[in-house]
Design a protein around this motif. Sequence first.
Motif, PDB file in Angstrom:
ATOM      1  N   SER A  53       0.836  -1.196   0.000  1.00 21.27           N
ATOM      2  CA  SER A  53       0.000   0.000   0.000  1.00 21.27           C
ATOM      3  C   SER A  53       0.871   1.248   0.000  1.00 21.27           C
ATOM      4  N   PHE A  55       0.058   5.129   1.245  1.00 19.17           N
ATOM      5  CA  PHE A  55      -0.996   5.804   1.995  1.00 19.17           C
ATOM      6  C   PHE A  55      -0.455   7.056   2.665  1.00 19.17           C
ATOM      7  N   GLU A  56      -1.366   7.864   3.173  1.00 23.72           N
ATOM      8  CA  GLU A  56      -1.003   9.121   3.808  1.00 23.72           C
ATOM      9  C   GLU A  56      -1.212   9.046   5.311  1.00 23.72           C
ATOM     10  N   CYS A  57      -0.305   9.669   6.039  1.00 27.20           N
ATOM     11  CA  CYS A  57      -0.408   9.786   7.490  1.00 27.20           C
ATOM     12  C   CYS A  57       0.161  11.143   7.875  1.00 27.20           C
ATOM     13  N   GLU A  61       3.325  11.014   2.711  1.00 30.41           N
ATOM     14  CA  GLU A  61       3.068   9.717   2.093  1.00 30.41           C
ATOM     15  C   GLU A  61       4.034   8.663   2.632  1.00 30.41           C
ATOM     16  N   VAL A 108      -2.260   3.543  11.067  1.00 32.55           N
ATOM     17  CA  VAL A 108      -3.013   3.953   9.874  1.00 32.55           C
ATOM     18  C   VAL A 108      -3.046   2.807   8.865  1.00 32.55           C
ATOM     19  N   PHE A 109      -1.914   2.149   8.655  1.00 31.31           N
ATOM     20  CA  PHE A 109      -1.864   1.018   7.727  1.00 31.31           C
ATOM     21  C   PHE A 109      -2.789  -0.100   8.191  1.00 31.31           C
ATOM     22  N   ASP A 110      -2.708  -0.450   9.469  1.00 30.56           N
ATOM     23  CA  ASP A 110      -3.552  -1.530   9.995  1.00 30.56           C
ATOM     24  C   ASP A 110      -5.028  -1.222   9.802  1.00 30.56           C
ATOM     25  N   GLU A 111      -5.420   0.019  10.062  1.00 27.61           N
ATOM     26  CA  GLU A 111      -6.827   0.391   9.897  1.00 27.61           C
ATOM     27  C   GLU A 111      -7.237   0.336   8.432  1.00 27.61           C
ATOM     28  N   GLU A 112      -6.349   0.801   7.538  1.00 23.38           N
ATOM     29  CA  GLU A 112      -6.651   0.768   6.106  1.00 23.38           C
ATOM     30  C   GLU A 112      -6.690  -0.669   5.583  1.00 23.38           C
ATOM     31  N   PHE A 113      -5.751  -1.484   6.019  1.00 27.90           N
ATOM     32  CA  PHE A 113      -5.595  -2.836   5.491  1.00 27.90           C
ATOM     33  C   PHE A 113      -6.558  -3.832   6.140  1.00 27.90           C
TER      34      PHE A 113
END
Length: 122
Positions: A53, A55-57, A61, A108-113
């Motif tokens: 992924s 993604f933005e945080c 990026e 953020v990655f965990d929530e998105e993924f």
Amino acid sequence: MEDNKNCGCGCGCGHEEENTSGCGCGHDHDEEETLIYVTFEDEDQEVACSVLSIFECDGREYIALAPKEEVENADEAEVLFYRFSEDGDDVQLDDIETDEEWDKVASVFDEEFFGPFDDEEE
């Protein structure tokens, strides 16, 4: 009797990779896997990593990568996070500098993924 092979995307849809049109598994089998080659400090050779992924945080990026060999040969692969930027065809990966930044990016990655996480669940 027809062979019931995995399509190769890890979804377990049961279709051969060459014949995946309309299999209904929800994955885009026509999309090629994106790889980035990373040279780690403790290794002399490049390691092919699958892009999980971008993604933005906090307005910046990031990219999540996993070594391709681990993705193909293991149930779980180590996920690597880097700051990410592009300039034309050039990709720049920079290390995350603090534990606090790493924790935010991983969250953020965990929530998105994987979807929202409820701390109340056991």
